[in-house]
Design a protein around this motif. Sequence first.
Motif, PDB file in Angstrom:
ATOM      1  N   LEU A   1     -10.805 -43.252 -23.802  1.00  0.00           N
ATOM      2  CA  LEU A   1     -11.882 -44.298 -24.775  1.00  0.00           C
ATOM      3  C   LEU A   1     -11.463 -43.442 -25.656  1.00  0.00           C
ATOM      4  CD1 LEU A   1     -13.130 -46.909 -24.962  1.00  0.00           C
ATOM      5  CD2 LEU A   1     -15.155 -44.982 -24.843  1.00  0.00           C
ATOM      6  N   ASP A   2     -10.711 -44.355 -26.679  1.00  0.00           N
ATOM      7  CA  ASP A   2     -10.556 -43.694 -27.908  1.00  0.00           C
ATOM      8  C   ASP A   2     -12.078 -43.565 -29.278  1.00  0.00           C
ATOM      9  OD1 ASP A   2     -10.640 -45.770 -28.921  1.00  0.00           O
ATOM     10  OD2 ASP A   2      -8.824 -45.850 -29.948  1.00  0.00           O
ATOM     11  N   ARG A   3     -12.589 -44.188 -29.126  1.00  0.00           N
ATOM     12  CA  ARG A   3     -14.225 -44.811 -29.819  1.00  0.00           C
ATOM     13  C   ARG A   3     -15.504 -44.229 -28.917  1.00  0.00           C
ATOM     14  NH1 ARG A   3     -12.454 -48.583 -32.939  1.00  0.00           N
ATOM     15  NH2 ARG A   3     -10.532 -48.372 -32.252  1.00  0.00           N
ATOM     16  N   VAL A   4     -16.287 -44.581 -29.531  1.00  0.00           N
ATOM     17  CA  VAL A   4     -17.730 -44.341 -29.771  1.00  0.00           C
ATOM     18  C   VAL A   4     -18.262 -46.357 -29.195  1.00  0.00           C
ATOM     19  CG1 VAL A   4     -18.322 -42.357 -29.889  1.00  0.00           C
ATOM     20  CG2 VAL A   4     -18.987 -43.768 -32.275  1.00  0.00           C
ATOM     21  N   ILE A   5     -18.466 -47.321 -28.558  1.00  0.00           N
ATOM     22  CA  ILE A   5     -19.178 -47.718 -28.533  1.00  0.00           C
ATOM     23  C   ILE A   5     -20.432 -48.672 -28.595  1.00  0.00           C
ATOM     24  CG2 ILE A   5     -19.104 -50.491 -27.351  1.00  0.00           C
ATOM     25  CD1 ILE A   5     -16.529 -49.507 -26.887  1.00  0.00           C
ATOM     26  N   HIS A   6     -21.253 -48.965 -28.871  1.00  0.00           N
ATOM     27  CA  HIS A   6     -22.916 -49.383 -28.914  1.00  0.00           C
ATOM     28  C   HIS A   6     -22.883 -51.007 -28.670  1.00  0.00           C
ATOM     29  CE1 HIS A   6     -23.700 -46.030 -31.131  1.00  0.00           C
ATOM     30  NE2 HIS A   6     -24.651 -45.442 -29.829  1.00  0.00           N
ATOM     31  N   THR A   7     -23.889 -51.399 -28.076  1.00  0.00           N
ATOM     32  CA  THR A   7     -23.708 -53.229 -27.770  1.00  0.00           C
ATOM     33  C   THR A   7     -25.124 -53.525 -27.941  1.00  0.00           C
ATOM     34  OG1 THR A   7     -24.132 -53.044 -25.566  1.00  0.00           O
ATOM     35  CG2 THR A   7     -21.921 -53.232 -26.134  1.00  0.00           C
ATOM     36  N   MET A   8     -25.695 -54.665 -28.220  1.00  0.00           N
ATOM     37  CA  MET A   8     -26.578 -54.914 -28.531  1.00  0.00           C
ATOM     38  C   MET A   8     -26.578 -56.493 -27.944  1.00  0.00           C
ATOM     39  SD  MET A   8     -27.219 -55.652 -32.721  1.00  0.00           S
ATOM     40  CE  MET A   8     -27.031 -53.488 -33.122  1.00  0.00           C
ATOM     41  N   GLY A   9     -27.793 -57.196 -27.203  1.00  0.00           N
ATOM     42  CA  GLY A   9     -27.819 -58.258 -27.493  1.00  0.00           C
ATOM     43  C   GLY A   9     -27.226 -58.365 -26.593  1.00  0.00           C
ATOM     44  N   TRP A  10     -26.848 -59.375 -25.016  1.00  0.00           N
ATOM     45  CA  TRP A  10     -27.450 -59.820 -23.162  1.00  0.00           C
ATOM     46  C   TRP A  10     -26.952 -58.096 -22.811  1.00  0.00           C
ATOM     47  CZ3 TRP A  10     -23.808 -57.944 -18.992  1.00  0.00           C
ATOM     48  CH2 TRP A  10     -23.560 -59.560 -18.124  1.00  0.00           C
ATOM     49  N   PRO A  11     -27.278 -57.644 -22.293  1.00  0.00           N
ATOM     50  CA  PRO A  11     -28.181 -58.731 -20.587  1.00  0.00           C
ATOM     51  C   PRO A  11     -29.543 -59.176 -21.025  1.00  0.00           C
ATOM     52  CG  PRO A  11     -27.687 -56.760 -19.310  1.00  0.00           C
ATOM     53  CD  PRO A  11     -26.788 -57.064 -21.322  1.00  0.00           C
ATOM     54  N   LEU A  12     -30.737 -58.090 -22.269  1.00  0.00           N
ATOM     55  CA  LEU A  12     -31.921 -58.251 -23.191  1.00  0.00           C
ATOM     56  C   LEU A  12     -31.433 -59.618 -23.582  1.00  0.00           C
ATOM     57  CD1 LEU A  12     -32.405 -54.407 -24.245  1.00  0.00           C
ATOM     58  CD2 LEU A  12     -32.697 -55.778 -22.293  1.00  0.00           C
ATOM     59  N   ARG A  13     -32.741 -60.612 -23.688  1.00  0.00           N
ATOM     60  CA  ARG A  13     -33.611 -61.163 -23.573  1.00  0.00           C
ATOM     61  C   ARG A  13     -33.863 -60.868 -25.542  1.00  0.00           C
ATOM     62  NH1 ARG A  13     -36.353 -63.374 -18.739  1.00  0.00           N
ATOM     63  NH2 ARG A  13     -37.162 -61.061 -18.698  1.00  0.00           N
ATOM     64  N   GLY A  14     -33.475 -61.678 -25.839  1.00  0.00           N
ATOM     65  CA  GLY A  14     -34.153 -61.658 -27.319  1.00  0.00           C
ATOM     66  C   GLY A  14     -35.283 -62.699 -27.936  1.00  0.00           C
ATOM     67  N   GLY A  15     -36.166 -63.100 -27.522  1.00  0.00           N
ATOM     68  CA  GLY A  15     -37.213 -64.129 -27.899  1.00  0.00           C
ATOM     69  C   GLY A  15     -38.401 -63.463 -27.777  1.00  0.00           C
ATOM     70  N   PRO A  16     -39.300 -63.219 -29.040  1.00  0.00           N
ATOM     71  CA  PRO A  16     -40.391 -62.598 -28.722  1.00  0.00           C
ATOM     72  C   PRO A  16     -41.433 -62.429 -27.882  1.00  0.00           C
ATOM     73  CG  PRO A  16     -40.654 -64.767 -30.036  1.00  0.00           C
ATOM     74  CD  PRO A  16     -39.298 -64.047 -30.022  1.00  0.00           C
ATOM     75  N   ARG A  17     -41.187 -63.902 -26.205  1.00  0.00           N
ATOM     76  CA  ARG A  17     -42.061 -63.642 -25.724  1.00  0.00           C
ATOM     77  C   ARG A  17     -41.434 -62.132 -24.464  1.00  0.00           C
ATOM     78  NH1 ARG A  17     -40.595 -66.806 -20.638  1.00  0.00           N
ATOM     79  NH2 ARG A  17     -42.507 -67.200 -19.281  1.00  0.00           N
TER      80      ARG A  17
END
Length: 555
Positions: free
Chosen positions: A245-261
């Motif tokens: 792998l030639d880079r560092v990767i960060h992700t956000m979003g799925w599988p987390l849910r974005g609603g304040p609830r």
Amino acid sequence: MRPSDFPPPFSVDEFVAAPGEPEIEVGVLIVGAGPAGLACAIRLGQLLENEPELAERLGDVPVAVLEKGRQPGSHLLSGAVVNPRSLRQLFKGRVRTAEMPFLGRVEHESVYFLTPGRAVPIPAPPTMRNHGNHVASLSQLGRWLATQAEEAGATILPETAATKLLVTDARVRGVRTGDRGRGRSGEELGNFEPGSDVHARVTVLAEGTQGHLTGIALQRFGLEGENPQVWALGVKEVWRVPKPLDRVIHTMGWPLRGGPRFREFGGSFVYPMGDDMVTLGMVVGLDYRDVELSVHDLLQELKTHPLLRKILDGGERVAWGAKTIPEGGFLSVPRRLHAPGLLVCGDGAGLVNVPALKGIHYAIESGRLAAEAAFAALRRGESPWRRGALAGYDESLRESFVWEDLRRVRNMRQAFGRGFWLGSALAGAMTVSRGAFPPGNARTEPDAEQELIRTGRAASYPAADGKLTFDKLSSVFLSGNKTRDDMPDHLRVRKDVPPEVAELWEHMCPAQVYEAVDGGVEVTASNCIQCGAITAKGGRLTPPEGGSGPEYTLT
């Protein structure tokens, strides 16, 4: 219903004792062989090298480091992309960056917003830019730092858990170590060894996240910060892969849910570890509300995404572990980081920049500054037990880059309690204004005080196939866990809790320690890898026998 409605059977007074006859006497006692503690030991060695008279006055063991794991590094786990700034300052030319155990310099990085089937590239936020930093295994870095500390004159005592703080006349005099060789009911076995009173002129607590004595000291001496501390749980795997792998990767979003609830804040990381390995992990704030949310299982779900499948295809999982991360930031840092005879540094002090995903170089810097404060208080004409004698540590930390870095992002973590989208917008404004917006300080709510909900989340977790996805017990085995089956239970929880709380703990724990049963919860303490999540969500982790827990080597 909240987990905080069912507090654990725990009292601070149980873990504070008057000092007895000293069985071991040292000059400076450091509790914890992590980055902060070992940096403190190294810097003390450097200072004492030029002060032989003071070193002699401190006795046969001027600097001692207690480590509850089998060896330094055994309990260390992090992402980790390391800013080398503090290491360079610590060694000041004695060790070049190229000689440090890094696994590669960050040359490229990518950030993605994930949906169930897509990875949408987005610009890296300024706080998450890592170009020029270095990828490392924190457990490997810890073992290397331990070697440097021993070469500087420190004595490292592994398999030694510090269980009680020794206090007299509101002054810390050292610690009492835990017994070894007790059975499940506390009875003495044939190999029983009682703990020892270790007396010191200065005691430095560098226990890391969810430090046992750190929590005791903060309450005993009234050092807590403006806001309560909050935590995230990170679950991590290391894979051997056929393609680098030639880079560092960060992700956000799925599988987390974005609603304040849901209050699901977090994301994932994927970092290269040389040419043939990668490390990946999922980090989620423990202020979530869903009783069925499981960070371990979210990581398994994440690996089914096309982006991750492509990286891991043809690979083999070789290591696994989990750890909590302090996320309260600047406003949860203790109001004071010292008491007579005592200093607190590293993750135990909450020195973590959550938006930047950085804490290791802050821990190293705080350990170095703690060493300099201890050294100044030990010189002739001064006493570390005098009230205010160690206040120079707080002053130097407040003048350091650590303080300013944390101040600028002080409200970012709290913003995401309003949901992902609004939180992202607020975080962007805070970044542009360098912390000037919003004025004032936000509040955090303790993780255990979040009301619980149930959404059927567990139905979407993938079944373990033993190739890409794995269950919790096989993961615990891979951690090298060394906890005896017949050891006394070191986890303080209410057993007679309602189903919602029992199921929360069952899903939360990455090591399958808790099982919801009729009338409450059953605890299998021997599975525990000491991640500390239970302390955030309504229980209390106390130290098991020294040498217990995981045996991390690549995390």
